[in-house]
Scaffold this active site. Structure first.
Site, mmCIF file in Angstrom:
data_model
loop_
_atom_site.group_PDB
_atom_site.id
_atom_site.type_symbol
_atom_site.label_atom_id
_atom_site.label_comp_id
_atom_site.label_asym_id
_atom_site.label_seq_id
_atom_site.Cartn_x
_atom_site.Cartn_y
_atom_site.Cartn_z
ATOM 1 N N CYS A 1 47.447 46.110 35.557
ATOM 2 C CA CYS A 1 46.295 45.150 34.764
ATOM 3 C C CYS A 1 45.701 44.268 35.880
ATOM 4 O O CYS A 1 46.186 43.377 36.670
ATOM 5 C CB CYS A 1 47.296 43.943 33.836
ATOM 6 N N ASP A 2 44.376 44.433 36.084
ATOM 7 C CA ASP A 2 43.569 43.369 36.947
ATOM 8 C C ASP A 2 43.745 42.137 36.812
ATOM 9 O O ASP A 2 43.827 41.314 37.816
ATOM 10 C CB ASP A 2 42.312 44.265 36.947
#
Length: 105
Positions: A9-10
């Site tokens: 997840c960025d």
């Protein structure tokens, strides 16, 4: 401080970079403790379930009708992230408000 999220997840990566003292816990690989999940659900309600995720879109109507705790236990990727925990305090997401409260800005 613990940061619960996904390693892919960025947003979680950005949060972790801004909070180097936080211990990262991968919700998919390690899971979220039941007591913490229940407390987060009590604090954030249905906002803890990310209904805009790919996982949500892949669920059947019957699965979507389950209670949030059962859904999150069965599909940890449904949790809105990151969930940041320090002592008794919890923050959800990586909004400007959360960043300000945690001194990340």
């Amino acid at each position: 401080m613990q940061l619960f999220g996904l390693k892919t997840c960025d947003t979680c990566r950005k949060a972790l970079k801004s909070l180097p003292q936080a211990e990262f816990v991968d919700a998919r690989a390690q899971g979220v403790p039941d007591t913490l999940l229940s407390a987060a659900l009590a604090a954030f309600g249905d906002g803890l379930v990310n209904t805009r995720s790919t996982t949500w879109r892949g669920l059947s109507e019957a699965e979507r009708g389950q209670d949030a705790l059962s859904l999150l236990k069965a599909h940890p990727t449904l949790m809105k992230r990151p969930l940041i925990v320090e002592g008794d305090q919890m923050w959800l997401g990586w909004t400007k408000q959360v960043q300000t409260e945690l001194g990340a800005i």
